[in-house]
Scaffold this active site. Structure first.
Site, PDB file in Angstrom:
ATOM      1  N   GLU A  44     -18.733  93.449  17.571  1.00 15.29           N
ATOM      2  CA  GLU A  44     -19.522  93.580  18.806  1.00 15.29           C
ATOM      3  C   GLU A  44     -20.008  95.006  19.064  1.00 15.29           C
ATOM      4  O   GLU A  44     -21.030  95.210  19.709  1.00 15.29           O
ATOM      5  CB  GLU A  44     -18.726  93.079  20.013  1.00 15.29           C
ATOM      6  CG  GLU A  44     -18.550  91.568  20.065  1.00 15.29           C
ATOM      7  CD  GLU A  44     -17.320  91.088  19.309  1.00 15.29           C
ATOM      8  OE1 GLU A  44     -16.714  91.880  18.562  1.00 15.29           O
ATOM      9  OE2 GLU A  44     -16.965  89.898  19.472  1.00 15.29           O
ATOM     10  N   PHE A  46      -6.661  82.637  28.456  1.00 12.40           N
ATOM     11  CA  PHE A  46      -6.972  83.004  27.078  1.00 12.40           C
ATOM     12  C   PHE A  46      -8.295  83.765  27.025  1.00 12.40           C
ATOM     13  O   PHE A  46      -9.284  83.327  27.596  1.00 12.40           O
ATOM     14  CB  PHE A  46      -7.046  81.736  26.212  1.00 12.40           C
ATOM     15  CG  PHE A  46      -7.467  82.025  24.794  1.00 12.40           C
ATOM     16  CD1 PHE A  46      -6.642  82.781  23.959  1.00 12.40           C
ATOM     17  CD2 PHE A  46      -8.669  81.576  24.305  1.00 12.40           C
ATOM     18  CE1 PHE A  46      -7.030  83.074  22.663  1.00 12.40           C
ATOM     19  CE2 PHE A  46      -9.068  81.864  23.007  1.00 12.40           C
ATOM     20  CZ  PHE A  46      -8.240  82.619  22.180  1.00 12.40           C
ATOM     21  N   GLN A  47      -8.291  84.875  26.333  1.00  9.64           N
ATOM     22  CA  GLN A  47      -9.459  85.764  26.195  1.00  9.64           C
ATOM     23  C   GLN A  47     -10.030  86.206  27.541  1.00  9.64           C
ATOM     24  O   GLN A  47     -11.235  86.336  27.701  1.00  9.64           O
ATOM     25  CB  GLN A  47     -10.538  85.112  25.319  1.00  9.64           C
ATOM     26  CG  GLN A  47     -10.083  85.022  23.859  1.00  9.64           C
ATOM     27  CD  GLN A  47     -11.203  84.718  22.890  1.00  9.64           C
ATOM     28  OE1 GLN A  47     -12.170  84.063  23.219  1.00  9.64           O
ATOM     29  NE2 GLN A  47     -11.058  85.196  21.659  1.00  9.64           N
ATOM     30  N   LYS A  81     -17.726  81.028  32.274  1.00 10.76           N
ATOM     31  CA  LYS A  81     -18.228  79.911  31.478  1.00 10.76           C
ATOM     32  C   LYS A  81     -18.779  78.773  32.350  1.00 10.76           C
ATOM     33  O   LYS A  81     -19.790  78.159  32.028  1.00 10.76           O
ATOM     34  CB  LYS A  81     -17.104  79.392  30.577  1.00 10.76           C
ATOM     35  CG  LYS A  81     -17.603  78.364  29.573  1.00 10.76           C
ATOM     36  CD  LYS A  81     -16.529  77.969  28.570  1.00 10.76           C
ATOM     37  CE  LYS A  81     -17.118  77.040  27.517  1.00 10.76           C
ATOM     38  NZ  LYS A  81     -16.116  76.606  26.535  1.00 10.76           N
ATOM     39  N   MET A  86     -16.689 118.097  10.316  1.00 11.00           N
ATOM     40  CA  MET A  86     -16.681 118.883  11.552  1.00 11.00           C
ATOM     41  C   MET A  86     -15.248 119.189  11.992  1.00 11.00           C
ATOM     42  O   MET A  86     -14.960 120.280  12.479  1.00 11.00           O
ATOM     43  CB  MET A  86     -17.445 118.136  12.646  1.00 11.00           C
ATOM     44  CG  MET A  86     -17.720 118.969  13.879  1.00 11.00           C
ATOM     45  SD  MET A  86     -18.639 120.480  13.515  1.00 11.00           S
ATOM     46  CE  MET A  86     -20.331 119.944  13.757  1.00 11.00           C
TER      47      MET A  86
END
Lengths: 573, 164
Positions: A51, A113-114, A163, A481
């Site tokens: 993502e 969940f999630q 949802k 760096m």
């Protein structure tokens, strides 16, 4: 009026907003929306492999066009994986709309969940966020999200969609609003004429003026106005890291980037100037160095669309709140109408001084003491081979600074890098996002062997959609760096800055169906690069071995003034 | 210097957390904070007291103004204003001397005893924060069992109003 489900409204609203691509990854909370995506052709979905890459692709599209990019990620881990990308866009004021799935409304707060409180998690790194409470609000919320993201000082907006707001069987009247009005949000459209007059008077009286222009010129589409003003004044122009391309890199009035790794002449000019015209820049710590020693003789005019950026770190003598384009335009008009002109004599003396500084360092680096290729040489070659016209998407580290210093950006919106947050892993997905939208343009990712491995999984997305970006990997086999700072401040104790077990990048990219080219000698560089760019429809990865011990110079001495710089490993101002 | 900043904001879920988050995110200090709906149910009024120099307070008001849910921001301490805070204070009052002392001090401060048990008094006091501090000091901390303060609310004097 048409009846649509919440999921269909999301997709339709994106279409009506003119969105061509969205970048995302499906998951449980998004299944209704993904089903709605499946049944239409207007909005094309690009399936990433992580993502974070979706957000960077959306972000880079925005940087190249000024329009908000769109990412779609599921609840929980999908949303938290997007956090780095949202923060990246926030720090650089990039318009982006991130649609995040959420668990069903009745489960919110129950550690379902999630489930992640994405509104809470993203709060400090968004311009604004919305949580959809009623499906019928979706069109208005999405319209507002784009309006907020793109107007004023741009920034990312999160829309969290439970949802049950997208249930396919529940349908509502759909109409996409043409505009939105919010009593609490009214971005300013022009500057204060009186303040602009004050600034013009100061510019006319200045003996050693400098224009210091930042990302606000790029995002504010004010490059044309900036060039016109600079030509009228005849004064030097320096760009911030975010502002590169806002003023042509090959123009004699351009004195390079300023700040920590800015050019000697830009930092010297800033320090000795008597009048700084800051446009769309925010005097951040990588520019000012020690704020108490910042430009002791300069009066400061600060143009910014965000009043909070003005006098935040450096006090402005003349603050001007407004969009860069409108303010610069009015400034030029006032300047042209003014009875006097800047003193030609002072300007001549000022330029003689600047040329002397330019002659002293001017971005030179040593090539003779080592057989190895210098990273600077690679960037200069890239600039030559692409005529300074490519979209250059950079990762973060030494290669980023070399690209900023040695690529001559002549056009705005073509230098695409994570300036504020410094997000390693930005470059490859950024290049993908640009190339998808500008298939006819050369799009390059300048990276290092460290950064590229932070989002290397996207080589797979590139295979799926055939996105022929070119990767220029400056392989110095170390986190350059970090190593440079360790060399300079920690007696060369290279703690964890060495990249052991590097993959064979050529074989790796070949396994994804791409072309890999390894270059070890400078003599081979130009030919190999031309060969790479000739393969128009292939993704080519150039693994270029460069000197592992090279440092980026100039480098400002910490907490010093603008003029306190290391010019090489042994030479200090 | 102490500032009282008054904020009018949309009565939306999450608006308060944006304000509070902003203060912690940007390292601004909050001395007290109160928030409640106004006569217009779409708006909430929030008052925050903070301590900072001019530069910090300028940043606070600018950053608050940037929040999308915020409609208006005013630093009340820039002009004539009224400030009030409500305090309820529960004290041990288990003998005649202490009870008389508390009663007398409460009268002097124009407070009200709002709850009485054989062993305690609960006093309500309204005023500027400094008056509330002075009341606590006058009584001494030894008898205090519990203190609850509402945080400061403020309003401009005269005809100046903070409204949409």
């Amino acid at each position: 009026m048409e009846l649509l489900s919440g999921a269909e409204m999301v997709v339709r609203a994106l279409r009506d907003e003119g969105v061509k691509f969205i970048y995302g990854y499906p998951g449980g909370a998004l299944l209704h929306i993904y089903d709605a995506i499946f049944t239409q052709d207007d909005v094309e979905h690009i399936l990433v492999r992580h993502e974070q890459a979706a957000t960077h692709m959306a972000d880079a599209y925005a940087r190249a066009t000024g329009k908000a990019g769109v990412a779609l990620v599921t609840s929980g881990p999908g949303a938290t994986n997007a956090v780095t990308g949202i923060a990246t866009a926030y720090m650089d004021s990039i318009p982006m709309v991130v649609l995040t799935g959420q668990v069903m409304s009745h489960l919110i707060g129950e550690d379902a969940f999630q489930e992640t409180d994405m509104i809470g998690v993203s709060r400090p790194i968004v311009k604004h966020s919305f949580s959809v409470q009623r499906p019928e609000d979706i069109p208005e919320i999405i319209k507002k999200a784009f309006h907020i993201a793109e107007s004023g000082r741009p920034g990312p907006v999160v829309v969290d969609i439970p949802k049950d707001m997208t249930t396919p069987t529940e349908r509502y009247e759909y109409e996409y609003p043409k505009s939105v009005k919010m009593r609490s949000y009214n971005p300013i459209s022009k500057g204060h004429s009186g303040q602009i007059k004050k600034a013009v008077d100061m510019l006319l009286a200045a003996k050693r003026p400098v224009i210091y222009a930042g990302g606000g010129v790029i995002m504010g589409d004010a490059s044309k106005e900036l060039i016109a003003l600079a030509k009228e004044l005849g004064c030097p122009v320096t760009n911030t890291l975010m502002g590169l391309g806002g003023f042509p890199g090959t123009d004699p009035q351009f004195i390079g980037m300023l700040g920590m790794h800015g050019s000697y002449e830009a930092n010297m000019a800033m320090h000795h100037s008597d009048m700084i015209l800051a446009v769309g820049a925010r005097f951040d710590d990588r520019v000012t160095n020690g704020t108490d020693k910042f430009c002791p003789t300069a009066k400061i005019v600060h143009i910014d669309i965000d009043p909070a950026s003005i006098s935040k770190t450096i006090k402005a003598d003349v603050p001007i709140v407004g969009p860069a384009q409108a303010v610069l335009k009015e400034m030029l008009e006032q300047l042209q109408a003014a009875k006097s002109t800047p003193s030609a004599e002072s300007l001549k003396t000022w330029w003689e001084q600047i040329e002397e500084w330019r002659g002293r360092h001017g971005g030179r680096y040593k090539t003779d003491d080592s057989k190895q290729m210098k990273p600077q040489q690679v960037i200069e070659m890239l600039s030559k081979v692409t005529n300074g016209d490519a979209y250059v998407c950079s990762d973060v580290g030494q290669h980023q600074m070399f690209a900023a210093q040695y690529y001559k950006f002549n056009k705005p919106n073509r230098w695409i890098n994570s300036g504020g947050l410094g997000t390693m892993g930005f470059g490859l997905p950024a290049a993908m996002g640009v190339k998808l939208n500008f298939p006819e343009e050369e799009v390059v990712c300048v990276t290092g062997e460290g950064s590229i491995q932070m989002n290397i999984q996207e080589l797979s997305t590139i295979s799926q959609y055939g996105i022929p970006v070119k990767v220029i990997c400056l392989n110095n086999q170390s986190l350059g760096m970090v190593r440079q700072w360790q060399d300079m401040n920690y007696e060369s104790r290279h703690s964890q800055s060495y990249m052991q077990s590097l993959p064979d990048f050529v074989k790796l990219v070949e396994s994804y169906g791409h072309v890999g080219i390894k270059v070890e000698r400078y003599e081979d560089l130009e030919g190999a690069m031309r060969e790479a760019f000739a393969m128009k429809d292939r993704m080519v990865f150039m693994d270029i071995a460069v000197d592992p011990f090279e440092h980026v110079y100039p480098m400002q001495v910490p907490r010093g003034s603008m003029r306190d710089m290391w010019l090489s490993k042994t030479e200090r101002t | 210097m102490r500032h009282i900043i008054s904020v009018l904001m949309e009565n939306e879920p999450g608006a308060l957390s944006r304000v509070v988050g902003l203060f912690s995110q940007r390292n601004f200090n909050i001395e007290s904070l109160t928030v409640a709906p106004t006569e217009d149910e779409t708006l909430s009024r929030l008052t925050v007291t903070t301590i900072g120099d001019d530069r910090v307070v300028e940043q606070i008001t600018k950053q608050l103004n940037k929040l999308i849910d915020i409609v208006k921001v005013v630093d009340l301490t820039e002009g004539d204003h009224l400030e009030r805070e409500l305090m309820m204070i529960k004290m041990k009052a288990n003998n005649g001397t202490v009870r008389a002392e508390i009663k007398r001090t409460t009268d002097i401060f124009r407070g009200t005893i709002i709850d009485v048990t054989p062993n305690t008094f609960t006093v309500q006091l309204v005023g500027a924060s400094s008056k509330l501090d002075a009341f606590i000091e006058a009584l001494g901390t030894s008898n205090i069992m519990e203190v609850v303060r509402s945080g400061v609310s403020g309003i401009a004097r005269g005809e100046k109003v903070l409204s949409v």
